[in-house]
Design a protein around this motif. Structure first.
Motif, PDB file in Angstrom:
ATOM      1  N   CYS A 277      36.007  43.061 -26.340  1.00 39.78           N
ATOM      2  CA  CYS A 277      34.933  43.998 -26.010  1.00 39.78           C
ATOM      3  C   CYS A 277      35.472  45.218 -25.275  1.00 39.78           C
ATOM      4  O   CYS A 277      36.590  45.197 -24.775  1.00 39.78           O
ATOM      5  N   PRO A 278      34.648  46.264 -25.207  1.00 38.24           N
ATOM      6  CA  PRO A 278      35.036  47.438 -24.426  1.00 38.24           C
ATOM      7  C   PRO A 278      35.132  47.082 -22.937  1.00 38.24           C
ATOM      8  O   PRO A 278      34.506  46.115 -22.480  1.00 38.24           O
ATOM      9  N   LEU A 279      35.882  47.896 -22.187  1.00 35.54           N
ATOM     10  CA  LEU A 279      36.028  47.670 -20.749  1.00 35.54           C
ATOM     11  C   LEU A 279      34.668  47.606 -20.059  1.00 35.54           C
ATOM     12  O   LEU A 279      34.455  46.795 -19.158  1.00 35.54           O
ATOM     13  N   SER A 280      33.727  48.450 -20.508  1.00 32.03           N
ATOM     14  CA  SER A 280      32.412  48.507 -19.853  1.00 32.03           C
ATOM     15  C   SER A 280      31.685  47.163 -19.922  1.00 32.03           C
ATOM     16  O   SER A 280      30.907  46.821 -19.027  1.00 32.03           O
ATOM     17  N   VAL A 281      31.946  46.396 -20.960  1.00 25.10           N
ATOM     18  CA  VAL A 281      31.287  45.082 -21.074  1.00 25.10           C
ATOM     19  C   VAL A 281      31.904  44.100 -20.067  1.00 25.10           C
ATOM     20  O   VAL A 281      31.194  43.326 -19.417  1.00 25.10           O
ATOM     21  N   ILE A 282      33.222  44.162 -19.913  1.00 23.23           N
ATOM     22  CA  ILE A 282      33.879  43.261 -18.948  1.00 23.23           C
ATOM     23  C   ILE A 282      33.432  43.623 -17.527  1.00 23.23           C
ATOM     24  O   ILE A 282      32.999  42.752 -16.765  1.00 23.23           O
ATOM     25  N   THR A 283      33.482  44.909 -17.180  1.00 24.73           N
ATOM     26  CA  THR A 283      33.093  45.292 -15.815  1.00 24.73           C
ATOM     27  C   THR A 283      31.585  45.141 -15.621  1.00 24.73           C
ATOM     28  O   THR A 283      31.120  44.906 -14.506  1.00 24.73           O
ATOM     29  N   GLY A 284      30.830  45.221 -16.717  1.00 20.25           N
ATOM     30  CA  GLY A 284      29.378  45.043 -16.628  1.00 20.25           C
ATOM     31  C   GLY A 284      29.000  43.654 -16.130  1.00 20.25           C
ATOM     32  O   GLY A 284      27.922  43.469 -15.543  1.00 20.25           O
ATOM     33  N   LEU A 285      29.890  42.686 -16.346  1.00 19.75           N
ATOM     34  CA  LEU A 285      29.601  41.319 -15.886  1.00 19.75           C
ATOM     35  C   LEU A 285      29.554  41.240 -14.371  1.00 19.75           C
ATOM     36  O   LEU A 285      28.950  40.317 -13.812  1.00 19.75           O
ATOM     37  N   LEU A 286      30.205  42.195 -13.702  1.00 23.71           N
ATOM     38  CA  LEU A 286      30.253  42.176 -12.233  1.00 23.71           C
ATOM     39  C   LEU A 286      28.899  42.457 -11.604  1.00 23.71           C
ATOM     40  O   LEU A 286      28.623  42.042 -10.482  1.00 23.71           O
ATOM     41  N   LYS A 287      28.080  43.195 -12.345  1.00 22.00           N
ATOM     42  CA  LYS A 287      26.947  43.859 -11.701  1.00 22.00           C
ATOM     43  C   LYS A 287      25.752  42.956 -11.480  1.00 22.00           C
ATOM     44  O   LYS A 287      25.290  42.274 -12.403  1.00 22.00           O
ATOM     45  N   HIS A 288      25.261  42.942 -10.233  1.00 18.94           N
ATOM     46  CA  HIS A 288      23.944  42.367  -9.945  1.00 18.94           C
ATOM     47  C   HIS A 288      23.396  43.037  -8.690  1.00 18.94           C
ATOM     48  O   HIS A 288      24.099  43.093  -7.671  1.00 18.94           O
ATOM     49  N   PRO A 289      22.156  43.535  -8.721  1.00 16.93           N
ATOM     50  CA  PRO A 289      21.631  44.242  -7.543  1.00 16.93           C
ATOM     51  C   PRO A 289      21.558  43.347  -6.308  1.00 16.93           C
ATOM     52  O   PRO A 289      21.710  43.829  -5.176  1.00 16.93           O
ATOM     53  N   LEU A 290      21.346  42.045  -6.483  1.00 15.55           N
ATOM     54  CA  LEU A 290      21.269  41.158  -5.321  1.00 15.55           C
ATOM     55  C   LEU A 290      22.644  40.967  -4.677  1.00 15.55           C
ATOM     56  O   LEU A 290      22.749  40.717  -3.470  1.00 15.55           O
ATOM     57  N   THR A 291      23.704  41.082  -5.486  1.00 20.53           N
ATOM     58  CA  THR A 291      25.055  41.050  -4.916  1.00 20.53           C
ATOM     59  C   THR A 291      25.251  42.282  -4.036  1.00 20.53           C
ATOM     60  O   THR A 291      25.730  42.184  -2.900  1.00 20.53           O
ATOM     61  N   ASP A 292      24.856  43.452  -4.566  1.00 19.92           N
ATOM     62  CA  ASP A 292      25.047  44.705  -3.817  1.00 19.92           C
ATOM     63  C   ASP A 292      24.232  44.713  -2.521  1.00 19.92           C
ATOM     64  O   ASP A 292      24.753  45.006  -1.450  1.00 19.92           O
ATOM     65  N   SER A 293      22.939  44.338  -2.638  1.00 24.72           N
ATOM     66  CA  SER A 293      22.099  44.384  -1.424  1.00 24.72           C
ATOM     67  C   SER A 293      22.530  43.284  -0.449  1.00 24.72           C
ATOM     68  O   SER A 293      22.510  43.472   0.774  1.00 24.72           O
ATOM     69  N   GLY A 294      22.933  42.132  -0.968  1.00 22.96           N
ATOM     70  CA  GLY A 294      23.380  41.036  -0.088  1.00 22.96           C
ATOM     71  C   GLY A 294      24.631  41.419   0.671  1.00 22.96           C
ATOM     72  O   GLY A 294      24.746  41.166   1.880  1.00 22.96           O
TER      73      GLY A 294
END
Ligand code: G3P
Length: 218
Positions: A188-205
């Motif tokens: 997959c493209p890099l954006s798909v691999i790095t996209g797995l990192l993302k969750h707003p609850l991780t950021d706010s937590g």
């Protein structure tokens, strides 16, 4: 599940490799052209550069379409580095060439696969990887992930050792769905691999943990 990155862009390959989760790279003539890499010598050099970044599994695609020429080109590509996997299209001469290259100890990736029947042929020829293109199936209102599931089941029925490499992945849900149905690899493209990192609850937590730490240690 193994992660391959689907690009000929060296910066993106380095970034994915530095993340520590990259198991290989797939390329194709369109991805080379997208990076402005044209001409035989430049393309070979790009394969060398990619092999110098990653540990293994660099798919290099033949442009020949007849048996003798595919075998000859595949053998030359394989000589570039032990990490090279020769990518061969799912055509009649391609299937024959996969059988021949496999008998010579060269790993192959059968590409442009869109049906279970094609995947059976690739496995019977001894391909190391089969690459069903799920995004391009979705584009024509056909369920790409369902094809991955079918191929995984068929290969399990017969103990085929060919790895199912889900290709033409367009977004993170594709990757997760492919994991759910048992694809061995996703490219997959890099954006798909790095996209797995993302969750707003991780950021706010994390923000809350750090601000509480700062309050207690001011
Ligand atoms: O690995 C095959 C892939 O590069 C095709 O992707 O997005 O061109 O369908 P796409």
């Amino acid at each position: 599940m193994e992660f391959f990155i689907d690009t000929a862009n060296l910066d993106e390959i380095r970034e994915a490799y530095d993340l520590g989760v990259l198991d290989g790279v797939t390329t194709n003539p369109s991805l080379m052209a997208k990076e402005g890499v044209t001409g035989h010598d430049n393309i070979i050099q790009r394969y060398k550069d990619i092999c110098n970044i990653v540990d293994d599994n660099v798919s290099a695609e033949v442009v020949a379409t007849t048996f003798d020429e595919i075998v000859s080109e595949g053998m030359n590509l394989a000589k570039i580095d032990d990490k090279i996997v020769v990518k061969v299209p799912m055509i009649k001469d391609g299937v024959k060439a996969i059988k021949k290259l496999t008998s010579e100890g060269i790993r192959t990736n059968c590409t442009l696969v869109f049906s279970p029947g094609q995947a059976i042929l690739a496995a019977k020829a001894g391909a190391s990887y089969v690459s069903p293109f799920i995004g391009r199936l979705d584009d024509i209102a056909t369920d790409g992930v369902a094809l991955i599931e079918q191929i995984v089941n068929i290969y399990q029925n017969y103990g085929y050792e060919t790895n199912v490499l889900a290709a033409s992945i367009r977004h993170t849900m594709h990757l997760i769905q492919c994991a759910e149905v048992g694809a061995d690899v996703a490219t997959c493209p890099l954006s798909v691999i790095t996209g797995l990192l993302k969750h707003p609850l991780t950021d706010s937590g994390l923000e809350k943990f750090l601000s509480d730490y700062r309050k207690g240690n001011a």
